[in-house]
Design an enzyme around this catalytic site. Structure first.
Site, PDB file in Angstrom:
ATOM      1  N   ALA A 226      -5.180  -3.657  -1.056  1.00 57.40           N
ATOM      2  CA  ALA A 226      -5.662  -2.290  -0.855  1.00 57.40           C
ATOM      3  C   ALA A 226      -4.713  -1.521   0.053  1.00 57.40           C
ATOM      4  O   ALA A 226      -4.417  -0.336  -0.186  1.00 57.40           O
ATOM      5  CB  ALA A 226      -7.074  -2.291  -0.273  1.00 57.40           C
ATOM      6  N   ASP A 227      -4.210  -2.169   1.095  1.00 56.05           N
ATOM      7  CA  ASP A 227      -3.235  -1.531   1.980  1.00 56.05           C
ATOM      8  C   ASP A 227      -1.947  -1.212   1.228  1.00 56.05           C
ATOM      9  O   ASP A 227      -1.374  -0.121   1.378  1.00 56.05           O
ATOM     10  CB  ASP A 227      -2.906  -2.452   3.157  1.00 56.05           C
ATOM     11  CG  ASP A 227      -3.917  -2.368   4.280  1.00 56.05           C
ATOM     12  OD1 ASP A 227      -4.569  -1.329   4.416  1.00 56.05           O
ATOM     13  OD2 ASP A 227      -4.063  -3.348   5.014  1.00 56.05           O
TER      14      ASP A 227
END
Length: 402
Positions: A174-175
């Site tokens: 997600a990052d």
């Protein structure tokens, strides 16, 4: 003569830390932008302490985590809790093209470094904020963590074995995806500025980014109304498209269309499967997934991974080994692509790292600088950009401003 870089002449003031923001700014730095990483004096980006493993002189050691996303940047320390530190930040922002930050919502406004304030002095400033949930909505004030976002976005609900517990992806995906979205949006805003002279504000959220990255899985639900579920290593729409056990390990088989399926059946010595109405088309195979996979498994156990992969690839059926990380780095193709490069840290320690991914013919992405030591370029940055003399810089240091 060295080739020019695509983003040469672009200055980015980087107030981000950990992963999503630093990954974004590293991508832009690889393409030639002058990225100034701003950190708190004495502590800096918390990932500096996220080891082991470590690299460099024991007294100045840096974590592998920090090193992975901070090359090609210059390091500056500023104490934003002090009025003088905030003033220096505003002065630097006036001379920058992009400011990117990942404080909690309202964090930069508390320092007088929000978009509205800085935009008055620098109308061309492109300002990007990365948060967990965005600048609006009922979750806006929450801190954003990749692991939590993977769960909330639905990603963990579709990851893992069919009968197992929800599972996160093995990297902070997600990052990483958020960093990619941010880098793309910043370049779009700069293109707009080139036409209009006007900067703008960019609101990037981890949750939004990870939901967007669900792509076909999200679309499947929105079109059908049926909740997706876990398929383990299988594919919700394409069959057979999953991991299989061979005689000595596992490999991936990715049969993408009916013609590939017929070739696959011929290669495994079961041509009749391609004529069976239960399996002849992908929609039929998807409906009859379980009996097909049950038929394939014992056949695929009869040869080694290398034998199957070679056989399938040579006949145009997508397949590949499931590599451990060491084996991946030893792969002949990976080595030929030059993905691993050696960088020398400021203390003289050589380290290996994954190099820039894009290969641009006219303006190549390159590693020009190692990840900076904490505040390692403070003096040169303040002198070069703000024209501060050595005595003034020394006074700021004594006062704990830098």
């Amino acid at each position: 003569m060295e080739k020019p870089t695509a983003l040469a002449g672009l200055r980015i003031l980087d107030f981000t830390r950990v992963l999503a923001g630093p990954f974004c700014t590293m991508l832009l730095a690889d393409l030639g932008a002058d990225v100034i990483k701003v950190e708190q004096p004495g502590s800096g980006d918390e990932t500096r302490t996220w080891g082991p493993p470590w690299a460099g002189d024991p007294a100045l050691r840096q974590s592998a985590y920090y090193l992975s996303v901070n090359r090609n940047k210059r390091g500056l320390t500023l104490n934003l809790k002090a009025p003088e530190g905030r003033d220096l930040a505003r002065r630097l922002a006036r001379r920058s093209d992009v400011l990117i930050e990942n404080f909690k919502v309202g964090g930069m406004a508390a320092f007088g470094l929000d978009f509205e304030t800085l935009h008055r002095d620098q109308p061309g400033l492109v300002y990007c904020s990365i948060t967990g949930y965005g600048q609006s909505g009922p979750y806006a004030d929450r801190a954003g963590y990749d692991y939590v976002i993977q769960g909330q976005s639905g990603l963990m609900a579709i990851t893992g074995e069919v009968a197992g517990e929800p599972m996160k992806v093995g990297v902070a995906v997600a990052d990483v995806i958020t960093g990619l979205f941010a880098a793309n949006a910043i370049q779009a805003a700069l293109h707009h500025r080139a036409r209009t002279g006007k900067g703008q504000y960019i609101d990037i959220a981890l949750l939004d980014s990870q939901i967007a990255a669900l792509v076909n899985v999200a679309s499947n639900y929105l079109v059908s109304g049926d909740a997706p579920h876990r398929y383990g290593n299988a594919h919700p729409n394409i069959v057979p498209y999953q991991a299989f056990a061979a005689a000595d390990g596992y490999f991936n088989l990715a049969v993408g269309n009916d013609a590939q399926f017929r070739r696959c059946c011929d290669l495994i010595g079961a041509p009749a499967l391609a004529d069976d109405p239960r399996f002849a088309t992908n929609p039929a195979r998807s409906i009859n997934r379980e009996p097909l996979i049950a038929t394939l498994r014992p056949i695929l156990l009869t040869r080694t991974v290398a034998e199957w992969v070679t056989l399938f690839v040579n006949e145009g059926v997508p397949a590949g080994e499931i590599n451990a990380i060491p084996a991946m780095f030893e792969d002949a193709h990976v080595r030929a692509r030059g993905l691993v490069q050696t960088v020398t840290l400021p203390d003289g320690t050589p380290i290996k790292m994954v190099g820039p991914t894009p290969q641009l013919s006219a303006t190549p992405a390159t590693i020009r600088l190692p990840p900076p030591a904490l505040g390692g370029d403070t003096d040169s940055i303040l002198h070069e950009i703000l024209d501060l003399d050595a005595a003034t810089i020394a006074a700021y240091r004594r006062a704990g401003i830098i």
